[in-house]
Design an enzyme around this catalytic site. Structure first.
Site, PDB file in Angstrom:
ATOM      1  N   GLN A 144      19.640  37.867  67.354  1.00 48.64           N
ATOM      2  CA  GLN A 144      19.151  39.253  67.405  1.00 48.64           C
ATOM      3  C   GLN A 144      18.317  39.587  66.163  1.00 48.64           C
ATOM      4  O   GLN A 144      18.408  40.681  65.608  1.00 48.64           O
ATOM      5  CB  GLN A 144      20.323  40.226  67.554  1.00 48.64           C
ATOM      6  CG  GLN A 144      20.851  40.318  68.973  1.00 48.64           C
ATOM      7  CD  GLN A 144      19.809  40.858  69.956  1.00 48.64           C
ATOM      8  OE1 GLN A 144      18.889  41.582  69.582  1.00 48.64           O
ATOM      9  NE2 GLN A 144      19.950  40.492  71.213  1.00 48.64           N
ATOM     10  N   SER A 145      17.500  38.638  65.720  1.00 44.42           N
ATOM     11  CA  SER A 145      16.673  38.863  64.540  1.00 44.42           C
ATOM     12  C   SER A 145      15.578  39.892  64.808  1.00 44.42           C
ATOM     13  O   SER A 145      14.741  39.711  65.694  1.00 44.42           O
ATOM     14  CB  SER A 145      16.039  37.526  64.130  1.00 44.42           C
ATOM     15  OG  SER A 145      15.004  37.742  63.194  1.00 44.42           O
ATOM     16  N   ASN A 146      15.585  40.960  64.021  1.00 49.43           N
ATOM     17  CA  ASN A 146      14.494  41.943  64.100  1.00 49.43           C
ATOM     18  C   ASN A 146      13.210  41.330  63.546  1.00 49.43           C
ATOM     19  O   ASN A 146      12.108  41.669  63.972  1.00 49.43           O
ATOM     20  CB  ASN A 146      14.845  43.190  63.280  1.00 49.43           C
ATOM     21  CG  ASN A 146      16.097  43.878  63.778  1.00 49.43           C
ATOM     22  OD1 ASN A 146      16.160  44.295  64.930  1.00 49.43           O
ATOM     23  ND2 ASN A 146      17.106  43.992  62.931  1.00 49.43           N
ATOM     24  N   ALA A 149      12.287  38.163  63.779  1.00 52.84           N
ATOM     25  CA  ALA A 149      11.685  37.290  64.789  1.00 52.84           C
ATOM     26  C   ALA A 149      10.878  38.118  65.788  1.00 52.84           C
ATOM     27  O   ALA A 149       9.749  37.767  66.147  1.00 52.84           O
ATOM     28  CB  ALA A 149      12.771  36.485  65.504  1.00 52.84           C
TER      29      ALA A 149
END
Ligand SMILES: *Cc1c(COP(=O)(O)O)cnc(C)c1O
Length: 337
Positions: free
Chosen positions: A75-77, A79
């Site tokens: 859930q990387s913002n 990325a």
């Protein structure tokens, strides 16, 4: 100090607003709290990585790359914002996402940022939990080169001295807004994780000789490790902007007292902070970073760290898309207050 002549592309809605949280400030009975709306940078639901990507993608284009690679948690913002920025610059985007399971939520692997990554056209490579992300990036870079691509590597969180330039820009904006609004800034508080945001703010305020203190509230790493990392990036950033030697070790303050059981894992004070700010200000924080940072700011206020006439700026670093994959953690009985 200068940011001119550095490779940069235009991605963010700047300057982001600086808003007074009137209701929250009076409810907490401490200093005046202002929010720097970097959740509203505008790129595919916004967030702090967009400022960094203006400089990182700028460098990628200058180097004639055709592909960007980056890495992070599922859930990387970061990325998601990289996928959006790469698409806008006409670059291919490969995301190496570590499939950790911090929470048992059916949307964690498919919703929130992951949904947006797919819509934005990124190629997603899932990595098993515990994979060495640096090594995975190297292998991916090598394979892409073999296949004839020209890859540009963006480190986790976009946090190197080039990415941190985005937060030098934010420091400049804050000082300008402070002057134009007639609001003295006594302290800046924000969520810190991969170091770039804090490094840029510290280098920017130091380069401007503003004397504004910054406290980063850690989303995961212990304070000793993270502050050493922030200092290292801040020193390099200060060199790039023509302010070498301006950053001291004492300027880097990390509070790791609000991580709870670990990165991405919910705490009761985070849930309380997210709900309180949503209900008093209509402002949405996220469970991984800004919710914990706001819990940290509230604890600092309770501990009497500020005078009532102080002005404290909370930098809202975003995370709204991640919030959408954390629905189950807010599924709790109403608090008895
Ligand atoms: C990445 C991120 C942070 C932390 O910023 P760093 O520059 O990595 O320290 C804070 N908040 C949100 C919402 C983020 O996505």
């Amino acid at each position: 100090m200068h940011l001119d002549d550095l490779p940069r592309i235009d991605l963010a809605h700047l300057p982001t607003p600086l808003e007074h949280l009137t209701a929250l400030s009076s409810l907490l009975g401490g200093p005046s709290i202002f929010v720097k709306r970097d959740d509203a940078t505008g790129l595919a639901t916004g967030g702090n990585k967009t400022r960094k990507l203006e400089f990182l993608i700028g460098e990628a284009i200058e180097r004639e790359a055709d592909t960007v690679i980056t890495t992070g948690a599922m859930q990387s913002n970061h990325a998601r914002q990289t996928a959006a920025a790469a698409g806008r610059a006409g670059l291919r985007c490969v995301l190496l996402l570590e499939n950790r399971h911090p929470i048992a939520d059916s949307t964690y692997e498919v919703g929130g940022n992951v949904l947006l990554d797919r819509i934005l056209g990124a190629e997603i490579i899932e990595l098993a939990e515990g994979t060495d992300l640096f090594e995975a990036m190297d292998i991916c870079e090598h394979q892409l080169r073999e296949s004839g691509a020209e890859p540009y590597l963006i480190p986790i969180g976009g946090s190197n001295a080039v990415g941190a330039l985005g937060y030098v820009d934010c420091a400049i904006e804050l000082v300008e807004q402070s002057e134009s609004l007639g609001v003295r800034i006594d302290h800046v508080v924000h969520a810190t994780a991969s170091a770039g945001t804090q490094a840029g703010l510290v280098a920017g305020f130091a380069g401007l000789e503003s004397g504004i203190p910054v406290t980063g509230v850690s989303a995961g790493m212990p304070a000793d490790d993270l502050s050493a990392f922030v200092f290292d990036v801040a020193v390099k950033t200060a060199e790039i902007i023509g302010a070498p030697g301006s950053v001291t070790r004492e300027m880097v303050v990390v509070d790791d007292g609000h991580v709870g059981p670990g990165y991405g894992l919910p705490t009761t004070e985070m849930l309380d902070a997210v709900e309180l700010v949503a209900r008093t200000e209509g402002l949405l924080l996220d469970p991984v970073y800004t919710g914990k940072a706001m819990a940290g700011l509230m604890a600092m206020i309770r501990d009497g760290r500020f005078d009532p006439d102080d002005n404290v700026v909370f930098v809202h670093t975003g995370g709204i898309a991640g919030l959408m994959a954390y629905g189950s953690v807010f599924d709790r009985p109403p608090s008895p207050s």
